[in-house]
Design an enzyme around this catalytic site. Structure first.
Site, PDB file in Angstrom:
ATOM      1  N   HIS A   1       0.827  -1.211   0.000  1.00 46.15           N
ATOM      2  CA  HIS A   1       0.000   0.000   0.000  1.00 46.15           C
ATOM      3  C   HIS A   1       0.859   1.257   0.000  1.00 46.15           C
ATOM      4  O   HIS A   1       0.588   2.210  -0.726  1.00 46.15           O
ATOM      5  CB  HIS A   1      -0.914   0.003   1.233  1.00 46.15           C
ATOM      6  CG  HIS A   1      -2.254  -0.604   0.958  1.00 46.15           C
ATOM      7  ND1 HIS A   1      -2.423  -1.943   0.739  1.00 46.15           N
ATOM      8  CD2 HIS A   1      -3.483  -0.055   0.848  1.00 46.15           C
ATOM      9  CE1 HIS A   1      -3.696  -2.189   0.504  1.00 46.15           C
ATOM     10  NE2 HIS A   1      -4.360  -1.061   0.562  1.00 46.15           N
TER      11      HIS A   1
ATOM     12  N   HIS B   1       1.937  -3.408   9.440  1.00 44.26           N
ATOM     13  CA  HIS B   1       3.333  -3.480   9.029  1.00 44.26           C
ATOM     14  C   HIS B   1       4.227  -2.825  10.067  1.00 44.26           C
ATOM     15  O   HIS B   1       3.785  -1.947  10.809  1.00 44.26           O
ATOM     16  CB  HIS B   1       3.535  -2.755   7.691  1.00 44.26           C
ATOM     17  CG  HIS B   1       3.128  -3.564   6.508  1.00 44.26           C
ATOM     18  ND1 HIS B   1       3.765  -4.725   6.158  1.00 44.26           N
ATOM     19  CD2 HIS B   1       2.126  -3.420   5.622  1.00 44.26           C
ATOM     20  CE1 HIS B   1       3.190  -5.240   5.094  1.00 44.26           C
ATOM     21  NE2 HIS B   1       2.185  -4.473   4.750  1.00 44.26           N
TER      22      HIS B   1
HETATM   23  C1  LIG Z   1      -1.428   6.797 -24.602  1.00 43.69           C
HETATM   24  C2  LIG Z   1      -1.204   5.532 -23.827  1.00 43.69           C
HETATM   25  C3  LIG Z   1      -1.920   5.576 -22.553  1.00 43.69           C
HETATM   26  C4  LIG Z   1      -1.925   4.320 -21.788  1.00 43.69           C
HETATM   27  C5  LIG Z   1      -2.929   4.354 -20.663  1.00 43.69           C
HETATM   28  C6  LIG Z   1      -4.190   4.989 -21.151  1.00 43.69           C
HETATM   29  C7  LIG Z   1      -5.246   4.992 -20.421  1.00 43.69           C
HETATM   30  C8  LIG Z   1      -5.270   4.354 -19.096  1.00 43.69           C
HETATM   31  C9  LIG Z   1      -6.570   3.687 -18.892  1.00 43.69           C
HETATM   32  C10 LIG Z   1      -6.670   2.552 -18.286  1.00 43.69           C
HETATM   33  C11 LIG Z   1      -5.494   1.863 -17.702  1.00 43.69           C
HETATM   34  C12 LIG Z   1      -5.127   0.672 -18.527  1.00 43.69           C
HETATM   35  C13 LIG Z   1      -3.965   0.120 -18.418  1.00 43.69           C
HETATM   36  C14 LIG Z   1      -2.994   0.688 -17.450  1.00 43.69           C
HETATM   37  C15 LIG Z   1      -2.090  -0.357 -16.875  1.00 43.69           C
HETATM   38  C16 LIG Z   1      -2.368  -1.006 -15.793  1.00 43.69           C
HETATM   39  C17 LIG Z   1      -3.721  -0.849 -15.171  1.00 43.69           C
HETATM   40  C18 LIG Z   1      -3.711  -1.349 -13.751  1.00 43.69           C
HETATM   41  C19 LIG Z   1      -4.859  -2.296 -13.549  1.00 43.69           C
HETATM   42  C20 LIG Z   1      -5.080  -2.521 -12.091  1.00 43.69           C
HETATM   43  O1  LIG Z   1      -4.714  -1.794 -11.240  1.00 43.69           O
HETATM   44  S1  LIG Z   1      -5.970  -3.867 -11.777  1.00 43.69           S
HETATM   45  C21 LIG Z   1      -5.347  -4.284 -10.217  1.00 43.69           C
HETATM   46  C22 LIG Z   1      -5.007  -5.758 -10.324  1.00 43.69           C
HETATM   47  N1  LIG Z   1      -4.532  -6.174  -9.034  1.00 43.69           N
HETATM   48  C23 LIG Z   1      -5.388  -6.429  -8.042  1.00 43.69           C
HETATM   49  O2  LIG Z   1      -6.579  -6.258  -8.073  1.00 43.69           O
HETATM   50  C24 LIG Z   1      -4.733  -6.900  -6.803  1.00 43.69           C
HETATM   51  C25 LIG Z   1      -4.437  -5.633  -6.090  1.00 43.69           C
HETATM   52  N2  LIG Z   1      -3.694  -5.885  -4.910  1.00 43.69           N
HETATM   53  C26 LIG Z   1      -2.455  -5.538  -4.880  1.00 43.69           C
HETATM   54  O3  LIG Z   1      -1.811  -5.274  -5.871  1.00 43.69           O
HETATM   55  C27 LIG Z   1      -1.901  -5.424  -3.500  1.00 43.69           C
HETATM   56  O4  LIG Z   1      -2.846  -5.821  -2.561  1.00 43.69           O
HETATM   57  C28 LIG Z   1      -1.524  -3.998  -3.184  1.00 43.69           C
HETATM   58  C29 LIG Z   1      -0.267  -3.642  -3.958  1.00 43.69           C
HETATM   59  C30 LIG Z   1      -2.662  -3.077  -3.541  1.00 43.69           C
HETATM   60  C31 LIG Z   1      -1.292  -3.902  -1.705  1.00 43.69           C
HETATM   61  O5  LIG Z   1      -0.304  -4.856  -1.387  1.00 43.69           O
HETATM   62  P1  LIG Z   1      -0.364  -5.524   0.073  1.00 43.69           P
HETATM   63  O6  LIG Z   1      -1.539  -6.399   0.191  1.00 43.69           O
HETATM   64  O7  LIG Z   1       0.996  -6.094   0.300  1.00 43.69           O
HETATM   65  O8  LIG Z   1      -0.648  -4.256   0.976  1.00 43.69           O
HETATM   66  P2  LIG Z   1      -0.004  -4.030   2.421  1.00 43.69           P
HETATM   67  O9  LIG Z   1       0.908  -5.180   2.713  1.00 43.69           O
HETATM   68  O10 LIG Z   1       0.570  -2.661   2.482  1.00 43.69           O
HETATM   69  O11 LIG Z   1      -1.260  -4.086   3.399  1.00 43.69           O
HETATM   70  C32 LIG Z   1      -1.412  -5.186   4.265  1.00 43.69           C
HETATM   71  C33 LIG Z   1      -2.859  -5.236   4.629  1.00 43.69           C
HETATM   72  O12 LIG Z   1      -3.247  -4.001   5.209  1.00 43.69           O
HETATM   73  C34 LIG Z   1      -4.359  -3.478   4.499  1.00 43.69           C
HETATM   74  N3  LIG Z   1      -4.199  -2.026   4.383  1.00 43.69           N
HETATM   75  C35 LIG Z   1      -3.046  -1.351   4.298  1.00 43.69           C
HETATM   76  N4  LIG Z   1      -3.310  -0.045   4.201  1.00 43.69           N
HETATM   77  C36 LIG Z   1      -4.667   0.090   4.215  1.00 43.69           C
HETATM   78  C37 LIG Z   1      -5.562   1.189   4.130  1.00 43.69           C
HETATM   79  N5  LIG Z   1      -5.097   2.452   4.010  1.00 43.69           N
HETATM   80  N6  LIG Z   1      -6.889   0.962   4.168  1.00 43.69           N
HETATM   81  C38 LIG Z   1      -7.342  -0.290   4.279  1.00 43.69           C
HETATM   82  N7  LIG Z   1      -6.567  -1.395   4.356  1.00 43.69           N
HETATM   83  C39 LIG Z   1      -5.241  -1.198   4.330  1.00 43.69           C
HETATM   84  C40 LIG Z   1      -4.318  -4.081   3.136  1.00 43.69           C
HETATM   85  O13 LIG Z   1      -5.605  -4.192   2.543  1.00 43.69           O
HETATM   86  C41 LIG Z   1      -3.695  -5.423   3.379  1.00 43.69           C
HETATM   87  O14 LIG Z   1      -4.672  -6.336   3.730  1.00 43.69           O
HETATM   88  P3  LIG Z   1      -5.122  -7.448   2.643  1.00 43.69           P
HETATM   89  O15 LIG Z   1      -3.950  -7.617   1.676  1.00 43.69           O
HETATM   90  O16 LIG Z   1      -5.390  -8.668   3.442  1.00 43.69           O
HETATM   91  O17 LIG Z   1      -6.310  -6.854   1.975  1.00 43.69           O
END
Ligand SMILES: CCCCC/C=C\C/C=C\C/C=C\C/C=C\CCCC(=O)SCCNC(=O)CCNC(=O)[C@H](O)C(C)(C)COP(=O)(O)OP(=O)(O)OC[C@H]1O[C@@H](n2cnc3c(N)ncnc32)[C@H](O)[C@@H]1OP(=O)(O)O
Length: 383
Positions: free
Chosen positions: A238, A353
């Site tokens: 996060h 964390h």
């Molecule tokens: C001209 C060319 C232009 C190109 C672009 C043009 C237009 C753009 C338009 C569209 C875009 C298109 C393409 C762009 C490219 C890529 C698009 C990206 C697509 C996505 O994007 S699609 C996401 C897919 N991927 C997922 O869907 C899984 C997501 N997942 C993760 O990637 C991890 O999760 C992460 C990194 C988010 C966190 O990693 P982490 O899990 O290790 O987090 P951390 O260890 O820090 O937290 C430990 C526990 O604390 C909780 N926690 C901490 N802080 C908190 C807070 N503040 N509030 C509430 N809870 C909190 C957490 O929720 C966690 O709990 P728990 O994991 O059990 O839920």
């Protein structure tokens, strides 16, 4: 943009994320963290739909702003160069986002999970504590614990038959303990359990889950199959993601920010009118405006109670359309504030964390974005 304001913006760009994390620690140090931590919900809409998918929202809004504010009359060449540079920076940051949080290659976990595993981390199943109750550190919330226990029960039931005698006993005790936990009305009721019995059940569940649902080598897999990701140095995803998103949005804002604000300022009265129209549709205000004429009571009620919400909805739609199409920088700033707020909450949430894990997540994003924008600093001349 004058040299002074450019230097000031540079300082904001470089310092805002580390200072936000530091502010979170100070809030905790002065005892105000508990209230903020209480607002945290891992499964909340903001965290699940926005923060965890933040790179999508940041990409969408960031690119719409880059494209919307690109048109520099008579400077097509420079304009294309600006977009090409933005795309190069965006591609590097997107690749880094993917490698650090999503995965390196098929079957190879993301960097944050590899660091965790190589520092001794593992997907644990410490389901029960020495008193026979569900370990409160197991999943951290009732809903997640219930979901994990149900999933473990299903896996054991699916694969649990035809074991040798000792395994069958462990299977029976495990399924029995899980059923008790799932149907327990009083979670604190004493149980006739011993530490060794709980350890034996936990080991059996761990071995069965790793055998039938393995390999559980990423936090996403571990979470999906009801495990508890613990025991290693787990860089905060996060903190990494929020820092990466803020640095990207602020970095690109340096290119079009001046032009966007000038456009916003030029249309300030139009925007003010659109905003005030939202509020001059109150029923009392409308009732008074209908007074004095020969209007019937029914007509006045219609004018006072039915027309205002419709007028308000129409005014809101016009304002949203104006901002989304003509002033997307407003949405970008709203997104920036959201990510900074989430970064602050994550820094305050010491239960997720350690400080070192926050710092490693911050540095992983900060170093790459710092290099990317420092390298382009000369070219990041405002439009
Ligand atoms: C001209 C060319 C232009 C190109 C672009 C043009 C237009 C753009 C338009 C569209 C875009 C298109 C393409 C762009 C490219 C890529 C698009 C990206 C697509 C996505 O994007 S699609 C996401 C897919 N991927 C997922 O869907 C899984 C997501 N997942 C993760 O990637 C991890 O999760 C992460 C990194 C988010 C966190 O990693 P982490 O899990 O290790 O987090 P951390 O260890 O820090 O937290 C430990 C526990 O604390 C909780 N926690 C901490 N802080 C908190 C807070 N503040 N509030 C509430 N809870 C909190 C957490 O929720 C966690 O709990 P728990 O994991 O059990 O839920």
């Amino acid at each position: 943009m004058t040299k002074m304001s450019s230097k000031c913006f540079n300082a904001i760009h470089l310092l805002i994320c580390p200072l936000t994390v530091l502010l979170g620690y100070l809030i905790n140090a002065y005892g105000y963290g508990a209230a903020l931590q209480a607002t945290l919900n891992k499964d909340g809409l903001v965290n699940a739909m926005f923060v965890k998918k933040g790179w999508f929202w940041t990409s969408l809004v960031g690119w719409w702003c880059i494209i919307r504010y690109r048109a520099v009359p008579g400077a097509a060449g420079r304009d294309r160069r600006h977009i090409a540079r933005s795309f190069k920076r965006y591609a590097i940051l997107t690749l880094w986002w993917y490698l650090f949080t999503q995965g390196i290659w098929f079957g190879v976990g993301p960097i944050m999970d590899l660091v965790f595993v190589y520092t001794g981390g593992h997907c644990h199943y410490d389901v029960f504590d020495g008193t026979g109750h569900v370990n409160k550190h197991f999943q951290g919330s009732v809903t997640r614990t219930h979901r994990a226990l149900t999933l473990i029960q299903n896996v054991l039931t699916l694969h649990g038959q035809h074991q040798e005698h000792h395994q069958q006993q462990l299977w029976d005790r495990s399924i029995g303990s899980i059923k008790d936990a799932l149907h327990a009305t009083d979670a604190s009721a004493p149980k006739n359990a011993t530490l060794s019995a709980a350890a034996a059940i936990n080991t059996f569940i761990h071995d069965q889950m790793h055998r039938w649902q393995g390999p559980l080598t990423t936090s996403a897999q571990c979470r999906r199959f009801g495990g508890h990701w613990a025991g290693g140095h787990d860089p905060s995803g996060h903190v990494f993601l929020a820092t990466l998103m803020c640095m990207f949005l602020l970095g690109e804002l340096r290119v079009f920010g001046r032009r966007a604000l000038a456009h916003l300022y030029a249309q300030k009265w139009l925007l003010l009118r659109l905003v005030t129209r939202l509020f001059d549709t109150g029923p009392i205000w409308t009732w008074r405006r209908c007074g004095g004429g020969s209007m019937s009571c029914g007509a006045r009620l219609w004018r006072a109670l039915v027309e205002p919400p419709a007028a308000c909805a129409a005014a809101l739609l016009r304002l949203t359309q104006c901002i989304a199409c003509d002033h997307p920088v407003v949405i970008l700033v709203a997104l920036l504030v959201t990510w900074l707020w989430q970064l602050l909450l994550t820094a305050v949430a010491s239960r997720f964390h350690t400080v070192r894990e926050h710092i490693s997540g911050l540095l992983a994003a900060y170093i790459v974005t710092g290099v990317v924008y420092a390298r382009d600093a000369a070219a990041l001349r405002p439009l």
